[in-house]
Scaffold this motif. Structure first.
Motif, mmCIF file in Angstrom:
data_model
loop_
_atom_site.group_PDB
_atom_site.id
_atom_site.type_symbol
_atom_site.label_atom_id
_atom_site.label_comp_id
_atom_site.label_asym_id
_atom_site.label_seq_id
_atom_site.Cartn_x
_atom_site.Cartn_y
_atom_site.Cartn_z
ATOM 1 N N VAL A 169 24.671 37.588 30.640
ATOM 2 C CA VAL A 169 25.626 37.272 31.694
ATOM 3 C C VAL A 169 26.578 38.467 31.796
ATOM 4 N N VAL A 170 26.807 38.930 32.996
ATOM 5 C CA VAL A 170 27.773 40.011 33.218
ATOM 6 C C VAL A 170 28.937 39.461 34.020
ATOM 7 N N GLY A 171 30.114 39.770 33.574
ATOM 8 C CA GLY A 171 31.307 39.262 34.236
ATOM 9 C C GLY A 171 32.261 40.376 34.631
ATOM 10 N N TRP A 172 33.081 40.070 35.601
ATOM 11 C CA TRP A 172 34.204 40.927 35.974
ATOM 12 C C TRP A 172 35.494 40.172 35.668
ATOM 13 N N PHE A 173 36.404 40.873 35.033
ATOM 14 C CA PHE A 173 37.720 40.334 34.733
ATOM 15 C C PHE A 173 38.764 41.319 35.242
ATOM 16 N N ARG A 174 39.990 40.861 35.363
ATOM 17 C CA ARG A 174 41.050 41.764 35.774
ATOM 18 C C ARG A 174 42.322 41.411 35.027
ATOM 19 N N GLN A 175 43.172 42.419 34.918
ATOM 20 C CA GLN A 175 44.415 42.215 34.183
ATOM 21 C C GLN A 175 45.541 43.025 34.801
ATOM 22 N N VAL A 176 46.661 42.369 34.927
ATOM 23 C CA VAL A 176 47.904 42.990 35.375
ATOM 24 C C VAL A 176 48.806 43.105 34.147
ATOM 25 N N GLU B 53 47.894 37.621 31.296
ATOM 26 C CA GLU B 53 46.601 37.428 30.641
ATOM 27 C C GLU B 53 45.460 37.934 31.536
ATOM 28 N N ARG B 54 44.363 38.286 30.883
ATOM 29 C CA ARG B 54 43.197 38.709 31.633
ATOM 30 C C ARG B 54 42.607 37.516 32.386
ATOM 31 N N GLU B 55 42.243 37.759 33.632
ATOM 32 C CA GLU B 55 41.749 36.696 34.516
ATOM 33 C C GLU B 55 40.268 36.897 34.814
ATOM 34 N N GLY B 56 39.499 35.834 34.740
ATOM 35 C CA GLY B 56 38.094 35.903 35.103
ATOM 36 C C GLY B 56 37.928 35.961 36.605
ATOM 37 N N VAL B 57 37.189 36.947 37.094
ATOM 38 C CA VAL B 57 37.001 37.145 38.529
ATOM 39 C C VAL B 57 35.661 36.586 38.989
#
Length: 124
Positions: A32-39, A43-47
């Motif tokens: 499984v490949v995921g994209w996450f983002r963080q400001v 906390e890091r957010e699942g995209v």
């Protein structure tokens, strides 16, 4: 496994960007490949994520309908097409792999390999 993100940058609100994540892994198999983002300060957010066993995808509520994830196994690359970008999409975006994960889940703890991240900035 190494992951390298590309395609980030600065875009105006309403614009589009396509992020790429290239892996050194031979093929995706049951990964499984995921994209996450963080400001910063949050906390890091699942995209989004994609499960290669059945090509299923999942998106976070904040990007549903605007972002699309796809893959090209021959190029060992996963893409995140981001449309209708908003200033609140500004973040560092990370690609990550849940090796042998089978099911697409946006839970950070599931992912065992991460890219270094790439900046996406959306101006208002």
């Amino acid at each position: 496994v190494q992951l390298v993100e590309s395609g980030g940058g600065l875009v105006e609100a309403g614009g589009s960007l396509r992020l790429s994540c290239t892996t050194s892994r031979f093929h995706f198999g049951n990964d499984v490949v995921g994209w996450f983002r963080q400001v910063p300060g949050k906390e890091r957010e699942g995209v989004s994520c994609i499960a290669f066993r059945d090509s299923s995808t999942r998106y976070g509520d904040s990007v549903q309908g605007r972002f699309t994830m796809s893959s090209d196994d021959t190029k060992k690359t996963v893409y995140l097409q981001m449309n209708s970008l908003r200033p609140e999409d500004t973040a560092v975006y990370y690609c990550a792999v849940d090796q042998g994960g089978n099911l697409c889940r946006l839970r950070e703890a599931r992912y065992d390999t991460w890219g270094k991240g790439i900046q996406v900035t959306v101006s208002s």
